[in-house]
Write an enzyme that holds these catalytic residues in place. Sequence first.
Site, PDB file in Angstrom:
ATOM      1  N   HIS A  72       0.828  -1.208   0.000  1.00 13.96           N
ATOM      2  CA  HIS A  72       0.000   0.000   0.000  1.00 13.96           C
ATOM      3  C   HIS A  72       0.861   1.255   0.000  1.00 13.96           C
ATOM      4  CE1 HIS A  72      -3.217  -2.691   1.320  1.00 13.96           C
ATOM      5  NE2 HIS A  72      -4.087  -1.703   1.228  1.00 13.96           N
ATOM      6  N   ASN A  79       7.939  -3.857   3.695  1.00 13.31           N
ATOM      7  CA  ASN A  79       6.521  -3.556   3.894  1.00 13.31           C
ATOM      8  C   ASN A  79       6.066  -3.862   5.316  1.00 13.31           C
ATOM      9  OD1 ASN A  79       3.783  -2.989   3.245  1.00 13.31           O
ATOM     10  ND2 ASN A  79       3.417  -5.140   2.792  1.00 13.31           N
ATOM     11  N   GLU A 106      13.691  15.383  -4.085  1.00 15.76           N
ATOM     12  CA  GLU A 106      13.354  16.141  -5.296  1.00 15.76           C
ATOM     13  C   GLU A 106      14.413  15.957  -6.378  1.00 15.76           C
ATOM     14  OE1 GLU A 106      10.625  19.876  -3.820  1.00 15.76           O
ATOM     15  OE2 GLU A 106      12.801  20.116  -3.762  1.00 15.76           O
ATOM     16  N   ASP A 138       8.481  18.486  -7.469  1.00 13.59           N
ATOM     17  CA  ASP A 138       8.491  19.719  -6.681  1.00 13.59           C
ATOM     18  C   ASP A 138       7.548  19.504  -5.503  1.00 13.59           C
ATOM     19  OD1 ASP A 138       8.709  22.254  -5.694  1.00 13.59           O
ATOM     20  OD2 ASP A 138       7.655  23.254  -7.351  1.00 13.59           O
ATOM     21  N   GLN A 179       9.465  27.100   1.856  1.00 14.91           N
ATOM     22  CA  GLN A 179       9.682  25.815   1.205  1.00 14.91           C
ATOM     23  C   GLN A 179      11.161  25.448   1.236  1.00 14.91           C
ATOM     24  OE1 GLN A 179       8.164  25.747  -2.801  1.00 14.91           O
ATOM     25  NE2 GLN A 179       8.926  23.706  -3.229  1.00 14.91           N
ATOM     26  N   GLU A 202      12.771  22.222   3.245  1.00  7.28           N
ATOM     27  CA  GLU A 202      13.243  21.140   2.377  1.00  7.28           C
ATOM     28  C   GLU A 202      14.731  20.834   2.539  1.00  7.28           C
ATOM     29  OE1 GLU A 202      12.052  22.020  -1.606  1.00  7.28           O
ATOM     30  OE2 GLU A 202       9.947  21.519  -1.224  1.00  7.28           O
TER      31      GLU A 202
END
Length: 283
Positions: A121, A152, A254, A260, A270, A274
């Site tokens: 998932h 997982n 990124e 983005d 941002q 980041e």
Amino acid sequence: MSRRNLLYPFFIVLFLLSCKETEVAPQQSSSLDGKHLLLGNPSGATTDVNNFNNYLVEIPQYALSYSRDRGTPNWVSWYVSKDWLGTADRQDDFRADQSLPEGWYKVVASSYTSSGFDRGHNTPSADRTRTVEDNSATFLMTNMIPQAPNHNRQTWANLEDYTRDLVDSGMEVYVIMGSYGSGGTGSNGLAHTIDQGRVTVPNRIWKVLLILPEGINDLGRINSSTRVIAIDTPNNNSINSDWGAYRTTVDAIEIATGYDLLSSLAKELQETLERQTDRGPTR
């Protein structure tokens, strides 16, 4: 005609107008969709059927960018709060997503059989237990990637549990998860594809969590002190079960993906968030 009789039609009109306003006034909705892309659309995904490797799928429970050629999502974005958590049972109704455009190959529940990889998932089943319908939505195959079993069931499960622990403690969490590259190592060893080459096994699996105290106006409450967790992990069965060992920066994800992330934030904020690597608790 008496003054009382003259005023009677006036009050009738006022009553009818007030009823009409009450009927059309916005109601407080119990639906929680619409927040899943609050932080932005990382790849600029669209619903253009010709955009077959960056196709936008939005349902009430989450949003994603789908790749027809990979047979997996590029990324999935969702929001977790106490309102999404309830008592609905796990449905386990893995199935093809019939909402994909006509003519596209649709991955089915048996596509992963004997592959050595779990139907992993992106939006977890346990993040959507408000209703049976919400939980069932997480079992669409467009929400799955071939994921090494230990990745997982251990590393990723620990991070998912931690996310819900945060929510239980009074936080709300915005999550973006994705994968990239080709070639993962499952219980049968290294594989680049499964399902007769129709589903790509990713080499790396990443996740970004933005964490806020419960409240309103979420976008406006994000600041330079907001906790952001970014991890980037190998899709490998020998992975460390401690997800904290794989913390990185949003910037690094990124660079690896070309996306983005957190694009809805003001540029300076941002950039601040980041470039930071989370050092907070992991349990």
